[in-house]
Design a protein around this motif. Structure first.
Motif, PDB file in Angstrom:
ATOM      1  N   ILE A 192     -76.651 -48.473  21.867  1.00 33.74           N
ATOM      2  CA  ILE A 192     -77.965 -47.905  22.166  1.00 33.74           C
ATOM      3  C   ILE A 192     -77.908 -47.263  23.550  1.00 33.74           C
ATOM      4  CG2 ILE A 192     -80.407 -48.378  22.536  1.00 33.74           C
ATOM      5  CD1 ILE A 192     -80.042 -50.900  20.773  1.00 33.74           C
ATOM      6  N   THR A 193     -78.135 -45.974  23.596  1.00 37.06           N
ATOM      7  CA  THR A 193     -78.200 -45.289  24.881  1.00 37.06           C
ATOM      8  C   THR A 193     -79.651 -44.878  25.101  1.00 37.06           C
ATOM      9  OG1 THR A 193     -75.966 -44.467  24.634  1.00 37.06           O
ATOM     10  CG2 THR A 193     -77.385 -43.317  26.217  1.00 37.06           C
ATOM     11  N   VAL A 194     -80.203 -45.266  26.241  1.00 36.72           N
ATOM     12  CA  VAL A 194     -81.603 -44.985  26.492  1.00 36.72           C
ATOM     13  C   VAL A 194     -81.745 -43.844  27.496  1.00 36.72           C
ATOM     14  CG1 VAL A 194     -83.796 -45.907  27.294  1.00 36.72           C
ATOM     15  CG2 VAL A 194     -82.235 -47.373  26.027  1.00 36.72           C
ATOM     16  N   LEU A 195     -82.563 -42.858  27.144  1.00 38.68           N
ATOM     17  CA  LEU A 195     -82.911 -41.806  28.096  1.00 38.68           C
ATOM     18  C   LEU A 195     -84.277 -42.165  28.649  1.00 38.68           C
ATOM     19  CD1 LEU A 195     -82.047 -38.689  25.868  1.00 38.68           C
ATOM     20  CD2 LEU A 195     -80.481 -40.163  27.139  1.00 38.68           C
ATOM     21  N   LEU A 241     -76.175 -53.249  12.284  1.00 45.30           N
ATOM     22  CA  LEU A 241     -75.892 -51.890  11.803  1.00 45.30           C
ATOM     23  C   LEU A 241     -74.922 -51.119  12.682  1.00 45.30           C
ATOM     24  CD1 LEU A 241     -79.470 -50.821  10.707  1.00 45.30           C
ATOM     25  CD2 LEU A 241     -77.676 -51.878   9.345  1.00 45.30           C
ATOM     26  N   GLN A 242     -74.947 -51.398  13.994  1.00 47.16           N
ATOM     27  CA  GLN A 242     -74.044 -50.724  14.928  1.00 47.16           C
ATOM     28  C   GLN A 242     -74.126 -49.201  14.844  1.00 47.16           C
ATOM     29  OE1 GLN A 242     -71.758 -52.600  16.905  1.00 47.16           O
ATOM     30  NE2 GLN A 242     -72.524 -54.522  16.111  1.00 47.16           N
ATOM     31  N   LYS A 243     -75.335 -48.685  14.831  1.00 48.26           N
ATOM     32  CA  LYS A 243     -75.496 -47.230  14.814  1.00 48.26           C
ATOM     33  C   LYS A 243     -75.310 -46.674  16.218  1.00 48.26           C
ATOM     34  CE  LYS A 243     -77.154 -47.125  10.562  1.00 48.26           C
ATOM     35  NZ  LYS A 243     -76.302 -46.570   9.501  1.00 48.26           N
ATOM     36  N   THR A 244     -75.041 -45.397  16.287  1.00 46.91           N
ATOM     37  CA  THR A 244     -75.101 -44.714  17.577  1.00 46.91           C
ATOM     38  C   THR A 244     -76.555 -44.319  17.773  1.00 46.91           C
ATOM     39  OG1 THR A 244     -72.887 -43.836  17.313  1.00 46.91           O
ATOM     40  CG2 THR A 244     -74.312 -42.738  18.921  1.00 46.91           C
ATOM     41  N   ILE A 245     -77.218 -44.957  18.737  1.00 48.13           N
ATOM     42  CA  ILE A 245     -78.650 -44.739  18.876  1.00 48.13           C
ATOM     43  C   ILE A 245     -78.975 -44.087  20.215  1.00 48.13           C
ATOM     44  CG2 ILE A 245     -80.878 -45.905  19.131  1.00 48.13           C
ATOM     45  CD1 ILE A 245     -79.854 -47.913  17.033  1.00 48.13           C
ATOM     46  N   VAL A 246     -79.758 -43.031  20.153  1.00 48.02           N
ATOM     47  CA  VAL A 246     -80.274 -42.426  21.374  1.00 48.02           C
ATOM     48  C   VAL A 246     -81.766 -42.708  21.385  1.00 48.02           C
ATOM     49  CG1 VAL A 246     -80.386 -40.364  22.796  1.00 48.02           C
ATOM     50  CG2 VAL A 246     -78.568 -40.605  21.098  1.00 48.02           C
ATOM     51  N   PHE A 247     -82.228 -43.340  22.452  1.00 47.22           N
ATOM     52  CA  PHE A 247     -83.574 -43.885  22.480  1.00 47.22           C
ATOM     53  C   PHE A 247     -84.299 -43.357  23.712  1.00 47.22           C
ATOM     54  CE2 PHE A 247     -86.873 -46.943  23.101  1.00 47.22           C
ATOM     55  CZ  PHE A 247     -87.055 -47.658  21.926  1.00 47.22           C
ATOM     56  N   VAL A 248     -85.418 -42.693  23.501  1.00 51.74           N
ATOM     57  CA  VAL A 248     -86.171 -42.148  24.630  1.00 51.74           C
ATOM     58  C   VAL A 248     -87.359 -43.051  24.936  1.00 51.74           C
ATOM     59  CG1 VAL A 248     -87.774 -40.308  25.282  1.00 51.74           C
ATOM     60  CG2 VAL A 248     -85.535 -39.731  24.356  1.00 51.74           C
ATOM     61  N   THR A 249     -87.551 -43.347  26.217  1.00 52.18           N
ATOM     62  CA  THR A 249     -88.751 -44.098  26.600  1.00 52.18           C
ATOM     63  C   THR A 249     -89.125 -43.733  28.038  1.00 52.18           C
ATOM     64  OG1 THR A 249     -89.734 -46.287  26.867  1.00 52.18           O
ATOM     65  CG2 THR A 249     -87.401 -46.080  27.392  1.00 52.18           C
ATOM     66  N   HIS A 250     -90.380 -44.011  28.400  1.00 52.12           N
ATOM     67  CA  HIS A 250     -90.746 -43.824  29.801  1.00 52.12           C
ATOM     68  C   HIS A 250     -90.853 -45.185  30.480  1.00 52.12           C
ATOM     69  CE1 HIS A 250     -94.625 -44.289  27.661  1.00 52.12           C
ATOM     70  NE2 HIS A 250     -94.853 -45.087  28.669  1.00 52.12           N
ATOM     71  N   ASP A 251     -90.579 -46.222  29.683  1.00 58.03           N
ATOM     72  CA  ASP A 251     -90.793 -47.583  30.162  1.00 58.03           C
ATOM     73  C   ASP A 251     -89.447 -48.187  30.579  1.00 58.03           C
ATOM     74  OD1 ASP A 251     -91.162 -50.283  30.427  1.00 58.03           O
ATOM     75  OD2 ASP A 251     -92.030 -50.590  28.432  1.00 58.03           O
ATOM     76  N   ILE A 252     -89.265 -48.383  31.876  1.00 56.90           N
ATOM     77  CA  ILE A 252     -87.983 -48.827  32.391  1.00 56.90           C
ATOM     78  C   ILE A 252     -87.627 -50.235  31.885  1.00 56.90           C
ATOM     79  CG2 ILE A 252     -88.965 -49.681  34.563  1.00 56.90           C
ATOM     80  CD1 ILE A 252     -85.498 -48.065  34.117  1.00 56.90           C
ATOM     81  N   ALA A 272     -86.173 -49.843  28.586  1.00 61.42           N
ATOM     82  CA  ALA A 272     -84.829 -49.276  28.716  1.00 61.42           C
ATOM     83  C   ALA A 272     -83.818 -50.374  29.036  1.00 61.42           C
ATOM     84  CB  ALA A 272     -84.818 -48.202  29.794  1.00 61.42           C
ATOM     85  N   ILE A 273     -84.204 -51.240  29.964  1.00 61.62           N
ATOM     86  CA  ILE A 273     -83.279 -52.299  30.382  1.00 61.62           C
ATOM     87  C   ILE A 273     -83.063 -53.307  29.254  1.00 61.62           C
ATOM     88  CG2 ILE A 273     -83.065 -54.279  31.937  1.00 61.62           C
ATOM     89  CD1 ILE A 273     -84.500 -52.459  34.036  1.00 61.62           C
ATOM     90  N   LYS A 274     -84.133 -53.551  28.525  1.00 59.98           N
ATOM     91  CA  LYS A 274     -84.025 -54.529  27.450  1.00 59.98           C
ATOM     92  C   LYS A 274     -83.144 -54.019  26.310  1.00 59.98           C
ATOM     93  CE  LYS A 274     -86.731 -57.220  24.210  1.00 59.98           C
ATOM     94  NZ  LYS A 274     -88.046 -57.691  23.822  1.00 59.98           N
ATOM     95  N   LEU A 275     -83.248 -52.720  25.997  1.00 59.03           N
ATOM     96  CA  LEU A 275     -82.583 -52.215  24.796  1.00 59.03           C
ATOM     97  C   LEU A 275     -81.252 -51.534  25.058  1.00 59.03           C
ATOM     98  CD1 LEU A 275     -85.604 -50.625  22.874  1.00 59.03           C
ATOM     99  CD2 LEU A 275     -84.693 -52.939  22.670  1.00 59.03           C
ATOM    100  N   GLY A 276     -81.095 -50.948  26.256  1.00 52.31           N
ATOM    101  CA  GLY A 276     -79.972 -50.038  26.435  1.00 52.31           C
ATOM    102  C   GLY A 276     -78.645 -50.692  26.774  1.00 52.31           C
ATOM    103  N   HIS A 277     -77.562 -50.180  26.170  1.00 51.77           N
ATOM    104  CA  HIS A 277     -76.228 -50.498  26.672  1.00 51.77           C
ATOM    105  C   HIS A 277     -75.931 -49.584  27.833  1.00 51.77           C
ATOM    106  CE1 HIS A 277     -75.770 -52.283  22.658  1.00 51.77           C
ATOM    107  NE2 HIS A 277     -74.953 -53.096  23.265  1.00 51.77           N
ATOM    108  N   LYS A 278     -76.422 -48.370  27.686  1.00 51.53           N
ATOM    109  CA  LYS A 278     -76.302 -47.412  28.771  1.00 51.53           C
ATOM    110  C   LYS A 278     -77.676 -46.790  28.990  1.00 51.53           C
ATOM    111  CE  LYS A 278     -72.928 -45.448  30.048  1.00 51.53           C
ATOM    112  NZ  LYS A 278     -71.691 -45.225  30.788  1.00 51.53           N
ATOM    113  N   ILE A 279     -77.967 -46.496  30.262  1.00 55.98           N
ATOM    114  CA  ILE A 279     -79.256 -45.909  30.570  1.00 55.98           C
ATOM    115  C   ILE A 279     -79.053 -44.616  31.352  1.00 55.98           C
ATOM    116  CG2 ILE A 279     -81.432 -46.212  31.814  1.00 55.98           C
ATOM    117  CD1 ILE A 279     -81.172 -49.193  31.291  1.00 55.98           C
ATOM    118  N   ALA A 280     -79.659 -43.555  30.878  1.00 56.60           N
ATOM    119  CA  ALA A 280     -79.625 -42.296  31.611  1.00 56.60           C
ATOM    120  C   ALA A 280     -81.001 -42.087  32.218  1.00 56.60           C
ATOM    121  CB  ALA A 280     -79.269 -41.151  30.681  1.00 56.60           C
ATOM    122  N   VAL A 281     -81.064 -42.105  33.548  1.00 53.61           N
ATOM    123  CA  VAL A 281     -82.352 -41.910  34.215  1.00 53.61           C
ATOM    124  C   VAL A 281     -82.489 -40.427  34.561  1.00 53.61           C
ATOM    125  CG1 VAL A 281     -83.834 -42.595  36.122  1.00 53.61           C
ATOM    126  CG2 VAL A 281     -82.167 -44.212  35.212  1.00 53.61           C
TER     127      VAL A 281
END
Lengths: 224, 331, 225
Positions: free
Chosen positions: B65-68, B220-231, B234-243
């Motif tokens: 899960i990569t979070v933007l 499932l181990q999908k490649t997930i790109v996840f957008v949020t404005h809530d940091i 982001a911290i809870k879900l992301g393996h990687k976080i792009a700020v």
């Protein structure tokens, strides 16, 4: 019925000779078309409010409005003759009021329903009584939706009233029958143009009134 | 505290070596690595001159899960939408596994990528079951199979089977979001794009949706790109976080732990808000040790995975576009 | 109640059921003019509305057109058209169609345009092509408004076709004008009540169509004006 050869669509000198007639007919037209709108508004607000208060009332009112809206105006005018007679303005005004109701009541109900529950509760919590809340809070918020209906009703009424010439009350509609009987297009075109101008002028007046009435809603556009 | 750190960096190094090993092994075998998304010098400039995304280089790892994240107007949604060509970049290349996304026509590309949006965007005229089966229908699956798949997904996302024949307006916001997730998963796409999927629901529902989403992703181990404005999300879900910061610039791209431990600049620090130490503590408490290791030190190489799902995932990559009806791996 | 008595007297008179001026002939004429006009108006208005709604272009033109059409006095238009082009089905139908296209076009446009942006976004994002988005998502979701447009047009046509009898067209309006001419109020009432009944049937048909064509999930929103 057909145009005599060489007859132009518009004889400007005829127009120039009948300006005073146009003014009289326009006045008559305005009265016949706007009186039903005013009456319709006065009736539809309490009817709409009642339909909100007692929700069982709405389905029959709504169905009735839909049905009334579907009935051709000529038939209604003719049937009104039985009640009001040939030389009464009511022959035109009553059916047109019916059409106004058919358009306005659903809009009043919609408008009132769109008042957010939070606003209603806030008003109650601040101590508004039922009626005061209705008049000072709910109706003003419903104005844009009611106005949208009022615009449709007004324009329709202005264009529909000319049919009433066939029962002897038609304002500018008299120009149509006159032109038809003499196979003379100038008055017909004049009548159409004047009707359209009236409709747009009335619409513009309502839009202006709405902007003045609801300064808080200026950026939103009304639903038509 | 200090020893803690030392132990962790040791674990991380160890993990990293193992991960590298894993990569060389799989590339060495010459097989497909997975669904790696890359942005290479990507800029999106709109007709009115505003720059939504500014010269972005980003590598989104597979199976993670990569979070933007960023404030509104920072270009995170535009970035997401460039992956499935809802938006095309002005400059640069967005590629999936090295193939420019623009080499495929948009509908074909999108049918192979799951897509979840904030208001769920459910079709009001279709029942829940038919909403979920949308992409299988588009792909021409037979009706029975598509429906069976939809039923199975309703179960996976925790929806009562009795809801199958209901319409969207009869569901609560949280339930609608579950349908949205199920619908995106229906054709078993290797990539999922999620645009603020949980931000329209109340905090309690949001938390349960997040938890179940993590549970589902563990399977499932999908490649997930996840957008949020809530940091915090982001911290809870992301393996990687792009700020991202306003103007479409990438301010920092790292693991949640690195982000909390060392924000690159004032903007990132501000965006992370106060109590960073506390957030970090909570972050570790909520993860099991193995997961924590994965999410604190991994440098973003493709395919690092400490979980038991690693091998299944490689096999799962074949089901692109759902031409195959194998159920989601691990269920 | 006088009206119903008069109507019954007229309606049950077997003389009114025969020949070219008989009730079956006039009713059929009326239905024929109206049906044909509605069909043609729909054939013009629906595709235009779908296209403008789907692409989002031409919305302002469509809305202005609707306002303009509502302001047109139908009686004047029908008389003018007949005066210029002569008595006949062609000119009258042209007028009926011209008055019926705007409501079809505008409601279709508004219906498609107002489909929730999220829904369209989701449809595209899942890989639907333009036509798939239109036919699988936008049209079903816009069905209430599309039907409303057709209904408004149908009502308009039935009413205008009645008025069109003024310029020597057939249909139920004949009874009204001929009766008026002969000062035979019974015939006027007979024609009027039949027109009302026809209008009610048309409204009923659209109610049935609504049940049939509007998916249960979108039947919730039912604004009519």
């Amino acid at each position: 019925m057909a145009l005599v050869d060489g007859e132009p669509l518009i004889r400007w000198n005829w127009v120039a000779d009948h300006l005073q007639d146009f003014v009289d007919l326009t006045g008559e037209h305005l009265f016949l078309s706007l009186a039903p709108v005013v009456l319709g508004l006065l009736i539809s607000i309490p009817l709409g409010v009642a339909s909100i208060r007692w929700s069982w009332l709405y389905p029959p009112v709504f169905a009735g409005a839909n049905l009334l809206y579907a009935i051709p105006s000529l038939a209604l005018f003719m049937l009104m003759l039985d009640l009001t007679g040939l030389n009464s303005r009511w022959t035109a005004i009553v059916p047109l009021t019916g059409y106004t109701l058919a358009v306005l009541v659903p809009n009043v109900v919609d408008g009132l329903r769109q008042v957010p529950a939070s606003v209603r509760q806030a008003a109650t919590a601040m101590g508004f009584g039922t009626w005061r809340r209705l008049i000072q809070v709910e109706l003003p918020i419903a104005v844009p939706v009611i106005m949208a209906g009022l615009r449709v009703a007004t324009v329709s009424s202005i264009s529909l009233v000319s049919v009433a010439v066939l029962v002897g009350q038609g304002g500018l509609g008299q120009l149509f029958t006159d032109g038809a009987q003499r196979e003379f297009p100038t008055p017909i075109i004049a009548g159409i143009v004047l009707t359209i101008i009236l409709a747009f002028a009335a619409d513009l007046a309502l839009v202006t009134a709405q902007r003045l009435l609801t300064p808080w809603a200026r950026s939103r556009k009304g639903t038509a | 505290m200090r020893t803690h750190r030392w132990v962790r960096s040791f674990a991380v190094s160890l993990y990293f070596i193992l991960a590298l090993d894993h990569i060389t092994a799989s590339t060495g075998a010459g097989e497909e690595v997975g669904r790696l998304i890359t942005f290479d010098g990507v800029t999106k400039r709109y007709a009115d001159g505003t720059v939504a995304v500014d010269d972005l280089d980003l590598e989104i790892p597979t199976g993670r899960i990569t979070v933007l994240v960023g404030p509104s107007g920072c270009g995170k949604t535009t970035t997401l939408r460039m992956i499935n060509r809802m938006v095309d970049p002005t400059d640069g290349v967005v590629a999936i596994d090295g193939t420019d996304v623009r080499s495929k026509n948009p509908p074909e590309l999108r049918r192979g990528i799951g897509y979840v949006i904030q208001q769920a965007g459910l079709f009001p005229h279709r029942t829940i079951l038919n909403n979920i089966a949308t992409v299988p229908y588009l792909l021409g699956w037979d009706k029975k199979k598509a429906r069976a798949r939809a039923r199975e997904l309703m179960d996976s996302v925790g929806l009562d089977p009795a809801m199958a024949s209901r319409y969207p307006y009869q569901l609560s916001g949280g339930q609608q979001q579950r349908v949205g997730v199920a619908r995106a998963l229906a054709a078993d796409p290797p990539i999922m794009l999620m645009d603020e999927p949980f931000s329209a629901v109340d905090p309690i529902v949001r938390k349960s949706l997040q938890d179940e989403f993590l549970r589902l992703q563990a399977e499932l181990q999908k490649t997930i790109v996840f957008v949020t404005h809530d940091i915090d999300e982001a911290i809870k879900l992301g393996h990687k976080i792009a700020v991202f910061q306003v103007g479409g610039k990438l301010a920092q791209y790292s693991t949640p732990d690195e982000l909390l431990a060392g924000p690159k600049d004032g903007f990132v620090a501000d965006f992370l808000g106060g109590e960073r130490g506390l957030k970090r503590l909570r972050f570790f408490r909520e993860l099991d040790a193995e997961e924590a290791a994965a999410r604190s030190g991994d440098a973003g190489g493709p395919g690092p995975d400490g979980g038991p799902g690693a091998d299944e995932k490689a096999g799962e990559g074949d089901t692109t576009g759902g031409s195959d009806d194998s159920p989601v791996g691990g269920r | 109640m006088n009206i119903l008595g008069l109507f019954w007297e007229w309606f049950s008179d077997s003389a009114n059921w025969q020949g070219t001026d008989g009730i079956p002939t006039r009713l059929l004429e009326h239905v024929w003019y109206s049906g044909l006009s509605l069909l043609i108006a729909a054939a013009i208005g629906l595709p235009l509305g779908l296209l403008t709604g789907h692409t989002g272009r031409g919305g302002f033109v469509a809305a202005s057109l609707a306002n303009f059409a509502r302001a047109l006095p139908t009686l004047g238009i029908v008389i003018l058209v007949v005066l210029i082009y002569g008595v006949g089905l062609g000119p009258v139908l042209t007028a009926l169609i011209a008055l019926a296209v705007p409501p079809v076009l505008v409601n279709t446009y508004e219906g498609i345009r107002n489909v929730d942006a999220d829904i369209k976004d989701a449809a595209r994002g899942m890989g639907m092509t333009g036509p798939e988005v239109l036919f699988k998502v936008e049209i079903p979701a816009a069905m209430p408004l599309i039907l409303l447009g057709l209904r408004t047009a149908a009502i308009q046509i039935v009413a205008t076709a009645t008025v069109a009898a003024y310029v020597s067209l057939g249909g139920l309006g004949r009874y009204i004008f001929d009766g008026f001419q002969r000062q035979d109020y019974k015939a006027v009432v007979g024609g009027s009540v039949l027109v009302v009944l026809l209008a009610v049937i048309v409204a009923g048909i659209f109610l049935a169509l609504r049940r049939l064509l509007v998916p249960a999930g979108v039947r919730q929103s039912g604004r009519v004006a």
